[in-house]
Scaffold this active site. Structure first.
Site, PDB file in Angstrom:
ATOM      1  N   SER A   1       3.443 -31.020 -16.315  1.00  0.00           N
ATOM      2  CA  SER A   1       4.958 -31.050 -16.354  1.00  0.00           C
ATOM      3  C   SER A   1       5.540 -29.732 -16.633  1.00  0.00           C
ATOM      4  O   SER A   1       4.798 -28.788 -16.946  1.00  0.00           O
ATOM      5  CB  SER A   1       5.236 -31.743 -17.864  1.00  0.00           C
ATOM      6  OG  SER A   1       6.665 -31.764 -17.806  1.00  0.00           O
TER       7      SER A   1
ATOM      8  N   TYR B   1       4.665 -32.506 -27.013  1.00  0.00           N
ATOM      9  CA  TYR B   1       4.542 -32.898 -25.733  1.00  0.00           C
ATOM     10  C   TYR B   1       4.422 -31.701 -24.870  1.00  0.00           C
ATOM     11  O   TYR B   1       3.459 -31.451 -24.171  1.00  0.00           O
ATOM     12  CB  TYR B   1       5.725 -33.885 -25.069  1.00  0.00           C
ATOM     13  CG  TYR B   1       5.834 -33.890 -23.461  1.00  0.00           C
ATOM     14  CD1 TYR B   1       4.688 -34.843 -23.096  1.00  0.00           C
ATOM     15  CD2 TYR B   1       6.609 -33.466 -22.671  1.00  0.00           C
ATOM     16  CE1 TYR B   1       4.674 -35.005 -21.657  1.00  0.00           C
ATOM     17  CE2 TYR B   1       6.528 -33.489 -21.425  1.00  0.00           C
ATOM     18  CZ  TYR B   1       5.608 -34.465 -20.986  1.00  0.00           C
ATOM     19  OH  TYR B   1       5.383 -34.723 -19.634  1.00  0.00           O
TER      20      TYR B   1
END
Length: 358
Positions: free
Chosen positions: A228, A241
């Protein structure tokens, strides 16, 4: 989830030619740790059937042949990688894709099947997974197998590890499964964070380590890891995350360093906002995001595969100028000579005092 394996392999519908029967065979295993649900459709056997097996016949046309194989293409004018690596066409066989019941995983299934791969699709939502498998098989003529498994559970990961170690036809692993969070750290539930780490880091690592030795032994294979932009922008979303995705990038770069010379291709994909249910699950509804920063799943996967074909190690589907990433990498590597030295940097003013004169 009911213990045991359910086998079903999907064959495509439509088209001409004779039809053939396939069976849904339910087999129960006595090993309690086997919790993955597997569906495989096989041609119907003639003669006596095994006792204790419930069969559901489904009529399907014979699969078509001649699907397109991956294009090798010419060497790109630019590529992001840590070591010079020739661009090779990955061996066509089976591709195992996690998180394949929707979003980018479902698009990867479609695209890789169109490149000539048979598929093993893994996800925890059995109904959605079966729908994707049937749709891809019908559209491409490839064989599609489904494994219903919750990769946040260590015992479920056991089954997928075993398959990666033992199935020599698997030539590609796509570690797409993952979950995120937009909740600030102090408001985040620690159990949710632990589950995120289990899926984004532990499961991905275990499956990678299960697949890599076989790829090396067979002289080739591909591992695609879904990261990501949060990996390089930890301020964007939840810090845990971001940390999990930074791990994915670091692992991918290390794997490339170790395995590129042994025929194994690796890639980390760093998408920005993509139109999936990731956002609703993470606590930041997709509708709340500016439309100008949200990419479709199809465009994100197509860009990722184009980057793979061009030899990229790190692919950012939204980045207009690859020189920007190369500058980032060059700056990172420029730090290496000064990252470990015998004395603190002079700017801290804490160096060892000179020895007293005698």
């Amino acid at each position: 989830m009911q213990r045991g394996h359910v086998g079903q392999r999907h064959c495509p519908r439509g088209g001409s030619g004779p039809t053939w029967a396939v069976e849904l065979r339910r087999e129960r295993q006595s090993v309690a740790s086997r919790n993955t649900e597997r569906r495989v459709r096989r041609p119907r056997r003639r003669g006596n059937r095994d006792e204790g097996i419930a069969d559901t016949k489904v009529q399907c046309p014979r699969p078509t042949r001649g699907a397109t194989s991956p294009a090798s293409g010419a060497a790109p004018a630019w590529r992001i990688e840590m070591l010079p690596t020739p661009i090779t066409t990955p061996p066509v066989g089976r591709a195992l894709i996690t998180g394949a019941s929707g979003g980018m995983g479902a698009v990867y299934a479609d695209r890789l099947a169109r490149r000539g791969f048979d598929l093993i699709l893994v996800a925890r939502n059995s109904a959605r997974l079966e729908a994707v498998a049937a749709r891809v098989a019908d559209a491409t003529g490839r064989q599609v197998e489904t494994l219903t498994s919750d990769l946040r559970r260590a015992d479920h990961v056991d089954d997928i590890e075993d398959r990666l170690r033992t199935d020599e036809r698997i030539a590609m692993l796509v570690n797409n499964a993952g979950v995120g969070s937009a909740t600030p750290l102090l408001q985040a539930d620690i159990g949710t964070m632990r589950g995120m780490i289990a899926l984004n880091v532990e499961a991905l690592t275990r499956l990678t380590y299960a697949a890599a030795p076989g790829f090396v032994a067979r002289g080739g294979g591909t591992i695609i890891n879904m990261a990501s932009i949060a990996a390089i922008g930890p301020e964007i979303l939840n810090g845990v995350y971001a940390g999990t995705k930074a791990f994915v990038v670091a692992l991918t770069q290390s794997l490339h360093h170790e395995l590129a010379s042994r025929g194994v291709r690796v890639q980390a994909v760093l998408p920005g906002a993509v139109a999936t249910d990731f956002w609703d699950v993470s606590g930041a509804p997709l509708a709340s995001l500016p439309a100008g920063i949200v990419m479709s799943t199809e465009d994100a996967v197509d860009a990722a595969l184009a980057g793979f074909d061009q030899g990229e190690l790190i692919t950012l589907p939204s980045l207009p100028d690859p020189a920007d990433w190369q500058a980032y990498e060059d700056a990172r590597r420029a730090l290496f000579p000064n990252l470990s030295r015998s004395e603190p940097a002079a700017r801290f003013g804490v160096g060892r005092a000179p020895a007293a004169a005698t």
